[in-house]
Design a protein around this motif. Structure first.
Motif, short mmCIF file in Angstrom:
data_model
loop_
_atom_site.label_atom_id
_atom_site.label_comp_id
_atom_site.label_asym_id
_atom_site.label_seq_id
_atom_site.Cartn_x
_atom_site.Cartn_y
_atom_site.Cartn_z
N TYR A 6 -4.36 -3.13 -9.62
CA TYR A 6 -3.29 -2.35 -9.01
C TYR A 6 -2.37 -1.79 -10.08
CZ TYR A 6 0.21 -0.65 -5.91
OH TYR A 6 1.07 0.19 -5.26
N GLU A 7 -2.11 -2.58 -11.12
CA GLU A 7 -1.24 -2.12 -12.21
C GLU A 7 -1.78 -0.83 -12.84
OE1 GLU A 7 -2.27 -5.46 -11.95
OE2 GLU A 7 -0.35 -5.75 -10.95
N ALA A 8 -3.11 -0.80 -13.00
CA ALA A 8 -3.73 0.37 -13.64
C ALA A 8 -3.55 1.63 -12.80
CB ALA A 8 -5.22 0.11 -13.88
N ILE A 9 -3.56 1.47 -11.48
CA ILE A 9 -3.50 2.67 -10.63
C ILE A 9 -2.10 2.96 -10.11
CG2 ILE A 9 -5.91 2.51 -9.93
CD1 ILE A 9 -4.98 1.37 -7.24
N SER A 10 -1.17 2.00 -10.21
CA SER A 10 0.14 2.19 -9.58
C SER A 10 0.89 3.38 -10.17
CB SER A 10 0.98 0.93 -9.66
OG SER A 10 1.18 0.56 -11.00
N LYS A 19 0.61 9.94 2.55
CA LYS A 19 -0.23 9.15 3.46
C LYS A 19 -1.31 8.39 2.68
CE LYS A 19 -1.66 11.00 7.52
NZ LYS A 19 -2.56 11.82 8.37
N GLN A 20 -1.95 9.07 1.72
CA GLN A 20 -2.98 8.41 0.92
C GLN A 20 -2.38 7.28 0.09
OE1 GLN A 20 -5.24 11.15 -1.50
NE2 GLN A 20 -6.11 12.19 0.26
N ALA A 21 -1.20 7.53 -0.47
CA ALA A 21 -0.54 6.51 -1.28
C ALA A 21 -0.23 5.27 -0.45
CB ALA A 21 0.76 7.08 -1.88
N ARG A 54 -11.07 9.27 -0.65
CA ARG A 54 -10.59 10.43 -1.42
C ARG A 54 -9.60 10.02 -2.47
NH1 ARG A 54 -9.72 14.06 3.49
NH2 ARG A 54 -11.81 14.84 3.75
N ALA A 55 -8.68 9.15 -2.09
CA ALA A 55 -7.64 8.71 -3.02
C ALA A 55 -8.27 7.95 -4.20
CB ALA A 55 -6.63 7.83 -2.29
N TYR A 56 -9.21 7.06 -3.90
CA TYR A 56 -9.88 6.32 -4.97
C TYR A 56 -10.60 7.25 -5.92
CZ TYR A 56 -9.25 1.52 -3.35
OH TYR A 56 -8.73 0.32 -3.02
N LYS A 57 -11.23 8.28 -5.34
CA LYS A 57 -11.99 9.22 -6.15
C LYS A 57 -11.06 9.95 -7.13
CE LYS A 57 -15.43 12.80 -5.55
NZ LYS A 57 -15.45 14.10 -4.93
N VAL A 58 -9.93 10.39 -6.63
CA VAL A 58 -8.93 11.06 -7.47
C VAL A 58 -8.45 10.12 -8.58
CG1 VAL A 58 -6.57 12.00 -7.49
CG2 VAL A 58 -8.17 12.66 -5.68
N LEU A 59 -8.12 8.89 -8.21
CA LEU A 59 -7.61 7.93 -9.18
C LEU A 59 -8.66 7.61 -10.24
CD1 LEU A 59 -5.73 5.45 -6.86
CD2 LEU A 59 -4.72 7.11 -8.40
N ARG A 60 -9.89 7.44 -9.79
CA ARG A 60 -10.97 7.09 -10.71
C ARG A 60 -11.14 8.20 -11.74
NH1 ARG A 60 -14.91 6.01 -7.06
NH2 ARG A 60 -14.15 3.91 -6.79
N LYS A 62 -8.88 10.31 -12.79
CA LYS A 62 -7.75 10.28 -13.71
C LYS A 62 -7.90 9.16 -14.72
CE LYS A 62 -4.34 11.95 -10.37
NZ LYS A 62 -3.78 13.21 -10.66
N LEU A 63 -8.34 7.99 -14.24
CA LEU A 63 -8.40 6.82 -15.10
C LEU A 63 -9.58 6.85 -16.08
CD1 LEU A 63 -7.42 4.11 -12.51
CD2 LEU A 63 -6.07 4.81 -14.47
N GLU A 64 -10.61 7.59 -15.73
CA GLU A 64 -11.79 7.63 -16.59
C GLU A 64 -11.67 8.65 -17.70
OE1 GLU A 64 -15.12 8.04 -13.96
OE2 GLU A 64 -15.21 5.89 -13.56
N ARG A 65 -10.62 9.44 -17.69
CA ARG A 65 -10.44 10.43 -18.76
C ARG A 65 -10.21 9.76 -20.10
NH1 ARG A 65 -6.80 14.09 -15.34
NH2 ARG A 65 -8.43 15.04 -14.15
#
Length: 65
Positions: A6-10, A19-21, A54-60, A62-65
Motif C-alpha cells: 500500500y505504501e508503494a501505491i499510496s 471513486k477508483q481511489a 482499471r485503477a490497478y492497471k494505471v498504478l502498475r 506508473k510503478l513499473e517505469r
C-alpha cells in the motif's frame, strides 16, 4: 509478479479519479471484498471489480517505469 505494498501505491492513489481511489483504499488498505465495497458505495459488484482493475492497471504502469 509481486503485489505492491500500500505504501508503494499510496502516493499515486490520490491522482486517480475519486471513486477508483476510494475502491482501492477500501480493498487494498482495509481488506474489503468487491462485494462489500459495492454495498458500501451503492454500486454493483462487477462495476467495482472493473474500476479496481482499471485503477490497478494505471498504478502498475506508473510503478513499473
Amino acid at each position: 509478479g509481486t503485489g505492491f505494498s500500500y505504501e508503494a501505491i499510496s502516493g499515486e492513489i490520490h491522482k486517480l479519479p475519486e471513486k477508483q481511489a476510494t475502491i482501492l483504499r477500501l480493498m487494498h488498505q482495509d481488506g474489503y471484498t468487491a462485494k462489500e465495497v459495492a454495498e458500501k458505495m451503492g454500486m454493483n459488484e462487477s462495476a467495482v471489480k472493473v474500476a479496481a482493475h482499471r485503477a490497478y492497471k494505471v498504478l502498475r504502469e506508473k510503478l513499473e517505469r
